[in-house]
Design a protein around this motif. Structure first.
Motif, PDB file in Angstrom:
ATOM      1  N   SER A  50      -2.911  -8.024 -23.680  1.00  0.00           N
ATOM      2  CA  SER A  50      -3.188  -6.690 -24.219  1.00  0.00           C
ATOM      3  C   SER A  50      -1.909  -5.868 -24.391  1.00  0.00           C
ATOM      4  CB  SER A  50      -4.147  -5.938 -23.299  1.00  0.00           C
ATOM      5  OG  SER A  50      -3.500  -5.544 -22.093  1.00  0.00           O
ATOM      6  N   SER A  51      -0.767  -6.519 -24.270  1.00  0.00           N
ATOM      7  CA  SER A  51       0.529  -5.824 -24.332  1.00  0.00           C
ATOM      8  C   SER A  51       0.607  -4.728 -23.286  1.00  0.00           C
ATOM      9  CB  SER A  51       0.787  -5.255 -25.740  1.00  0.00           C
ATOM     10  OG  SER A  51       0.842  -6.301 -26.677  1.00  0.00           O
ATOM     11  N   TYR A  52       0.096  -5.034 -22.096  1.00  0.00           N
ATOM     12  CA  TYR A  52       0.155  -4.174 -20.910  1.00  0.00           C
ATOM     13  C   TYR A  52      -0.699  -2.921 -21.039  1.00  0.00           C
ATOM     14  CZ  TYR A  52       3.988  -7.365 -20.204  1.00  0.00           C
ATOM     15  OH  TYR A  52       4.726  -8.501 -20.101  1.00  0.00           O
ATOM     16  N   LYS A  53      -1.732  -2.952 -21.874  1.00  0.00           N
ATOM     17  CA  LYS A  53      -2.629  -1.801 -22.030  1.00  0.00           C
ATOM     18  C   LYS A  53      -3.898  -1.963 -21.208  1.00  0.00           C
ATOM     19  CE  LYS A  53      -0.776  -0.709 -26.510  1.00  0.00           C
ATOM     20  NZ  LYS A  53      -0.860  -0.969 -27.907  1.00  0.00           N
ATOM     21  N   ASP A  54      -4.219  -3.181 -20.778  1.00  0.00           N
ATOM     22  CA  ASP A  54      -5.450  -3.447 -20.008  1.00  0.00           C
ATOM     23  C   ASP A  54      -5.057  -4.154 -18.712  1.00  0.00           C
ATOM     24  OD1 ASP A  54      -8.069  -3.713 -19.206  1.00  0.00           O
ATOM     25  OD2 ASP A  54      -8.561  -5.269 -20.670  1.00  0.00           O
ATOM     26  N   CYS A  55      -4.480  -3.376 -17.794  1.00  0.00           N
ATOM     27  CA  CYS A  55      -3.929  -3.973 -16.576  1.00  0.00           C
ATOM     28  C   CYS A  55      -4.618  -3.487 -15.307  1.00  0.00           C
ATOM     29  CB  CYS A  55      -2.436  -3.690 -16.493  1.00  0.00           C
ATOM     30  SG  CYS A  55      -1.504  -4.384 -17.859  1.00  0.00           S
ATOM     31  N   ASP A  56      -5.765  -2.847 -15.423  1.00  0.00           N
ATOM     32  CA  ASP A  56      -6.483  -2.366 -14.233  1.00  0.00           C
ATOM     33  C   ASP A  56      -7.565  -3.317 -13.828  1.00  0.00           C
ATOM     34  OD1 ASP A  56      -4.975  -0.024 -13.930  1.00  0.00           O
ATOM     35  OD2 ASP A  56      -6.205   1.021 -15.384  1.00  0.00           O
ATOM     36  N   GLY A  98       0.812  -1.208   0.000  1.00  0.00           N
ATOM     37  CA  GLY A  98       0.000   0.000   0.000  1.00  0.00           C
ATOM     38  C   GLY A  98       0.845   1.258   0.000  1.00  0.00           C
ATOM     39  N   GLN A  99       1.929   1.240  -0.748  1.00  0.00           N
ATOM     40  CA  GLN A  99       2.836   2.393  -0.816  1.00  0.00           C
ATOM     41  C   GLN A  99       2.502   3.238  -2.043  1.00  0.00           C
ATOM     42  OE1 GLN A  99       6.667   0.441  -0.899  1.00  0.00           O
ATOM     43  NE2 GLN A  99       6.907   0.681   1.309  1.00  0.00           N
ATOM     44  N   GLY A 100       1.833   4.377  -1.810  1.00  0.00           N
ATOM     45  CA  GLY A 100       1.469   5.268  -2.898  1.00  0.00           C
ATOM     46  C   GLY A 100       0.197   4.860  -3.628  1.00  0.00           C
ATOM     47  N   VAL A 101      -0.318   3.694  -3.301  1.00  0.00           N
ATOM     48  CA  VAL A 101      -1.575   3.173  -3.867  1.00  0.00           C
ATOM     49  C   VAL A 101      -2.323   2.464  -2.750  1.00  0.00           C
ATOM     50  CG1 VAL A 101      -0.677   2.855  -6.218  1.00  0.00           C
ATOM     51  CG2 VAL A 101      -0.483   0.993  -4.568  1.00  0.00           C
ATOM     52  N   ALA A 102      -3.602   2.231  -2.957  1.00  0.00           N
ATOM     53  CA  ALA A 102      -4.362   1.448  -1.973  1.00  0.00           C
ATOM     54  C   ALA A 102      -3.830   0.014  -1.965  1.00  0.00           C
ATOM     55  CB  ALA A 102      -5.843   1.452  -2.336  1.00  0.00           C
ATOM     56  N   GLN A 103      -3.670  -0.543  -0.782  1.00  0.00           N
ATOM     57  CA  GLN A 103      -3.193  -1.920  -0.680  1.00  0.00           C
ATOM     58  C   GLN A 103      -4.177  -2.848  -1.374  1.00  0.00           C
ATOM     59  OE1 GLN A 103      -3.030  -3.797   3.245  1.00  0.00           O
ATOM     60  NE2 GLN A 103      -0.986  -4.513   2.736  1.00  0.00           N
ATOM     61  N   ASP A 104      -3.657  -3.688  -2.248  1.00  0.00           N
ATOM     62  CA  ASP A 104      -4.503  -4.573  -3.049  1.00  0.00           C
ATOM     63  C   ASP A 104      -3.706  -5.837  -3.350  1.00  0.00           C
ATOM     64  OD1 ASP A 104      -5.946  -5.868  -5.100  1.00  0.00           O
ATOM     65  OD2 ASP A 104      -6.686  -3.975  -5.897  1.00  0.00           O
ATOM     66  N   TYR A 105      -4.019  -6.908  -2.621  1.00  0.00           N
ATOM     67  CA  TYR A 105      -3.279  -8.156  -2.807  1.00  0.00           C
ATOM     68  C   TYR A 105      -3.512  -8.770  -4.183  1.00  0.00           C
ATOM     69  CZ  TYR A 105      -2.205  -8.065   2.192  1.00  0.00           C
ATOM     70  OH  TYR A 105      -1.763  -7.713   3.442  1.00  0.00           O
ATOM     71  N   VAL A 106      -4.689  -8.559  -4.751  1.00  0.00           N
ATOM     72  CA  VAL A 106      -4.969  -9.097  -6.086  1.00  0.00           C
ATOM     73  C   VAL A 106      -4.024  -8.450  -7.105  1.00  0.00           C
ATOM     74  CG1 VAL A 106      -6.689  -9.268  -7.932  1.00  0.00           C
ATOM     75  CG2 VAL A 106      -7.358  -9.724  -5.563  1.00  0.00           C
ATOM     76  N   LYS A 107      -3.908  -7.140  -7.064  1.00  0.00           N
ATOM     77  CA  LYS A 107      -3.008  -6.453  -7.997  1.00  0.00           C
ATOM     78  C   LYS A 107      -1.545  -6.768  -7.696  1.00  0.00           C
ATOM     79  CE  LYS A 107      -5.981  -2.792  -9.600  1.00  0.00           C
ATOM     80  NZ  LYS A 107      -6.170  -1.356  -9.772  1.00  0.00           N
ATOM     81  N   ALA A 108      -1.209  -6.894  -6.419  1.00  0.00           N
ATOM     82  CA  ALA A 108       0.167  -7.260  -6.064  1.00  0.00           C
ATOM     83  C   ALA A 108       0.505  -8.625  -6.650  1.00  0.00           C
ATOM     84  CB  ALA A 108       0.340  -7.278  -4.548  1.00  0.00           C
ATOM     85  N   HIS A 109      -0.386  -9.591  -6.460  1.00  0.00           N
ATOM     86  CA  HIS A 109      -0.165 -10.937  -6.991  1.00  0.00           C
ATOM     87  C   HIS A 109      -0.047 -10.884  -8.511  1.00  0.00           C
ATOM     88  CE1 HIS A 109      -1.014 -15.100  -8.121  1.00  0.00           C
ATOM     89  NE2 HIS A 109      -0.754 -15.451  -6.879  1.00  0.00           N
TER      90      HIS A 109
END
Length: 76
Positions: free
Chosen positions: A70-76, A16-27
């Motif tokens: 998506s070649s890193y264009k759809d990563c949210d 959660g450094q500079g962003v909301a802590q999110d284990y799904v995105k971290a993984h």
């Protein structure tokens, strides 16, 4: 496709450094970094996975696949 940057995103989301802590995105980012050759990402991905449900891990894997396809264009 920069494994170091991907690893760093995993760290940021995991702590959660500079962003909301999110284990799904971290993984997701650790998984992508591991695929792109960052050996440390494997350990961190596995450590984060211990804090997640199986459904969250499955979602993270789906997001990683979508992001890479998506070649890193759809990563949210």
């Amino acid at each position: 496709g920069n494994a170091d940057a991907q690893y760093n995103l995993g760290v940021r989301y995991g702590k959660g450094q500079g962003v909301a802590q999110d284990y799904v995105k971290a993984h997701m980012w650790f998984n992508i970094a591991a695929i792109d050759g960052d050996a440390d990402a494997i350990k961190n991905r596995d450590d984060v996975a211990k804090k997640m449900t199986s459904a969250q891990i499955e979602k993270a894997q789906q997001l990683a696949t979508r992001c890479m396809k998506s070649s890193y264009k759809d990563c949210d």
